[in-house]
Design a protein around this motif. Sequence first.
Motif, PDB file in Angstrom:
ATOM      1  N   CYS A  29       0.823  -1.200   0.000  1.00 49.94           N
ATOM      2  CA  CYS A  29       0.000   0.000   0.000  1.00 49.94           C
ATOM      3  C   CYS A  29       0.862   1.258   0.000  1.00 49.94           C
ATOM      4  N   ASP A  30       0.322   2.295  -0.613  1.00 51.45           N
ATOM      5  CA  ASP A  30       0.982   3.596  -0.654  1.00 51.45           C
ATOM      6  C   ASP A  30       0.472   4.507   0.453  1.00 51.45           C
ATOM      7  N   THR A  31      -0.605   4.101   1.100  1.00 49.92           N
ATOM      8  CA  THR A  31      -1.204   4.906   2.165  1.00 49.92           C
ATOM      9  C   THR A  31      -0.866   4.283   3.521  1.00 49.92           C
ATOM     10  N   ASN A  32      -1.463   4.814   4.555  1.00 53.16           N
ATOM     11  CA  ASN A  32      -1.262   4.270   5.895  1.00 53.16           C
ATOM     12  C   ASN A  32      -2.119   3.019   6.075  1.00 53.16           C
ATOM     13  N   LEU A  33      -1.669   2.134   6.954  1.00 52.04           N
ATOM     14  CA  LEU A  33      -2.382   0.894   7.241  1.00 52.04           C
ATOM     15  C   LEU A  33      -2.516   0.751   8.746  1.00 52.04           C
TER      16      LEU A  33
END
Length: 149
Positions: A29-33
Amino acid sequence: MWKRQQRTSIKATDSLIGHGGTLEGKVHCDTNLRIEGTFSGEIHCSGTVTVGEQGIVRSSISAEEIVIAGKVFGNVNAERRLIMTDTGQLYGNILAGTLSIMEGSLLNGAVAMKEQPAPETAGEPENHIHMDKTAAKRSSKSQGTLEVG
Protein backbone atom coordinates in the motif's frame (compact mmCIF):
# COMPACT_ATOMS: atom_id res chain seq x y z
CA MET A 1 -23.36 24.88 -24.36
CA TRP A 2 -22.27 22.00 -22.24
CA LYS A 3 -20.00 22.88 -19.38
CA ARG A 4 -17.21 20.50 -18.67
CA GLN A 5 -17.40 19.25 -15.12
CA GLN A 6 -14.27 19.72 -13.11
CA ARG A 7 -12.85 16.47 -11.83
CA THR A 8 -12.02 16.41 -8.19
CA SER A 9 -8.81 14.69 -7.29
CA ILE A 10 -9.31 11.42 -5.49
CA LYS A 11 -7.60 11.41 -2.15
CA ALA A 12 -5.93 8.25 -0.92
CA THR A 13 -7.60 6.69 2.07
CA ASP A 14 -6.02 4.73 4.86
CA SER A 15 -6.56 0.99 4.99
CA LEU A 16 -8.00 -0.75 8.06
CA ILE A 17 -8.17 -4.35 9.18
CA GLY A 18 -10.77 -3.98 11.89
CA HIS A 19 -11.17 -5.70 15.25
CA GLY A 20 -12.48 -9.23 14.70
CA GLY A 21 -11.29 -9.27 11.08
CA THR A 22 -8.73 -11.79 9.84
CA LEU A 23 -6.67 -11.36 6.69
CA GLU A 24 -3.96 -13.52 5.12
CA GLY A 25 -1.62 -12.71 2.23
CA LYS A 26 0.56 -9.89 0.94
CA VAL A 27 -0.33 -6.24 1.42
CA HIS A 28 1.31 -3.50 -0.68
CA CYS A 29 0.00 0.00 0.00
CA ASP A 30 0.98 3.60 -0.65
CA THR A 31 -1.20 4.91 2.17
CA ASN A 32 -1.26 4.27 5.89
CA LEU A 33 -2.38 0.89 7.24
CA ARG A 34 -3.98 0.24 10.63
CA ILE A 35 -4.42 -3.30 11.96
CA GLU A 36 -6.84 -3.88 14.83
CA GLY A 37 -7.63 -7.48 13.87
CA THR A 38 -5.40 -10.38 12.85
CA PHE A 39 -3.07 -10.43 9.84
CA SER A 40 -0.72 -13.15 8.56
CA GLY A 41 1.58 -12.74 5.59
CA GLU A 42 3.74 -9.88 4.36
CA ILE A 43 3.33 -6.08 4.58
CA HIS A 44 5.06 -3.46 2.40
CA CYS A 45 3.81 0.07 2.97
CA SER A 46 4.99 3.51 1.83
CA GLY A 47 3.20 5.17 4.74
CA THR A 48 2.74 4.31 8.40
CA VAL A 49 1.75 0.86 9.63
CA THR A 50 0.00 0.94 13.01
CA VAL A 51 -0.71 -2.25 14.91
CA GLY A 52 -3.44 -1.32 17.40
CA GLU A 53 -3.71 -2.67 20.94
CA GLN A 54 -6.04 -5.48 19.79
CA GLY A 55 -3.97 -6.20 16.65
CA ILE A 56 -2.03 -9.43 16.15
CA VAL A 57 0.36 -9.60 13.21
CA ARG A 58 2.27 -12.70 12.09
CA SER A 59 4.21 -11.04 9.33
CA SER A 60 7.29 -9.18 8.28
CA ILE A 61 6.59 -5.46 8.06
CA SER A 62 8.41 -2.98 5.86
CA ALA A 63 7.21 0.63 6.02
CA GLU A 64 8.23 4.26 6.30
CA GLU A 65 7.05 4.34 9.93
CA ILE A 66 5.78 1.59 12.21
CA VAL A 67 3.81 1.95 15.45
CA ILE A 68 3.35 -1.19 17.55
CA ALA A 69 0.71 -1.16 20.29
CA GLY A 70 -0.38 -4.80 19.81
CA LYS A 71 1.54 -8.02 19.09
CA VAL A 72 3.90 -8.56 16.14
CA PHE A 73 5.55 -11.89 15.37
CA GLY A 74 8.08 -11.17 12.60
CA ASN A 75 10.88 -8.86 11.53
CA VAL A 76 10.22 -5.15 11.04
CA ASN A 77 12.02 -2.65 8.82
CA ALA A 78 11.14 1.01 9.45
CA GLU A 79 12.80 3.37 6.98
CA ARG A 80 12.35 6.36 9.31
CA ARG A 81 10.97 5.45 12.71
CA LEU A 82 9.68 2.60 14.86
CA ILE A 83 7.61 3.36 17.96
CA MET A 84 6.70 0.68 20.49
CA THR A 85 4.02 1.83 22.94
CA ASP A 86 3.69 0.56 26.50
CA THR A 87 1.32 -2.20 25.30
CA GLY A 88 3.41 -3.18 22.25
CA GLN A 89 5.05 -6.59 21.92
CA LEU A 90 7.54 -7.54 19.20
CA TYR A 91 8.95 -11.02 18.70
CA GLY A 92 11.40 -10.39 15.87
CA ASN A 93 14.31 -8.30 14.68
CA ILE A 94 14.28 -4.54 14.09
CA LEU A 95 15.97 -2.44 11.42
CA ALA A 96 15.05 1.22 11.89
CA GLY A 97 16.24 4.77 11.35
CA THR A 98 15.13 5.85 14.82
CA LEU A 99 13.66 3.77 17.62
CA SER A 100 11.40 4.67 20.53
CA ILE A 101 10.54 1.98 23.07
CA MET A 102 8.23 3.00 25.90
CA GLU A 103 8.39 1.48 29.35
CA GLY A 104 6.19 -1.62 29.56
CA SER A 105 6.70 -2.76 25.97
CA LEU A 106 8.21 -6.16 25.22
CA LEU A 107 10.97 -6.79 22.68
CA ASN A 108 12.45 -10.22 21.94
CA GLY A 109 14.88 -9.82 19.05
CA ALA A 110 17.91 -7.99 17.75
CA VAL A 111 18.07 -4.28 16.93
CA ALA A 112 20.04 -2.67 14.11
CA MET A 113 19.95 1.06 13.43
CA LYS A 114 20.30 2.63 10.00
CA GLU A 115 22.99 5.26 9.81
CA GLN A 116 21.43 8.68 9.45
CA PRO A 117 23.17 11.14 7.11
CA ALA A 118 24.94 13.91 8.98
CA PRO A 119 23.38 17.33 8.39
CA GLU A 120 25.65 19.67 6.46
CA THR A 121 26.05 23.15 7.85
CA ALA A 122 26.80 26.22 5.78
CA GLY A 123 30.46 27.11 5.56
CA GLU A 124 31.62 23.69 6.74
CA PRO A 125 34.81 22.54 5.01
CA GLU A 126 34.37 19.75 2.45
CA ASN A 127 37.17 17.51 3.75
CA HIS A 128 36.00 15.74 6.89
CA ILE A 129 38.18 13.61 9.14
CA HIS A 130 36.81 10.05 9.34
CA MET A 131 37.73 7.53 12.05
CA ASP A 132 38.19 3.92 11.09
CA LYS A 133 35.72 1.40 12.61
CA THR A 134 38.14 0.21 15.30
CA ALA A 135 38.81 3.73 16.54
CA ALA A 136 35.08 4.52 16.46
CA LYS A 137 34.27 1.42 18.54
CA ARG A 138 36.99 2.29 21.08
CA SER A 139 35.67 5.83 21.26
CA SER A 140 32.04 4.75 21.77
CA LYS A 141 33.01 2.20 24.43
CA SER A 142 34.95 4.79 26.36
CA GLN A 143 31.89 7.05 26.30
CA GLY A 144 29.67 4.27 27.67
CA THR A 145 27.33 3.97 24.67
CA LEU A 146 25.83 0.72 23.44
CA GLU A 147 26.72 -0.42 19.95
CA VAL A 148 24.59 -3.06 18.26
CA GLY A 149 25.64 -4.90 15.15
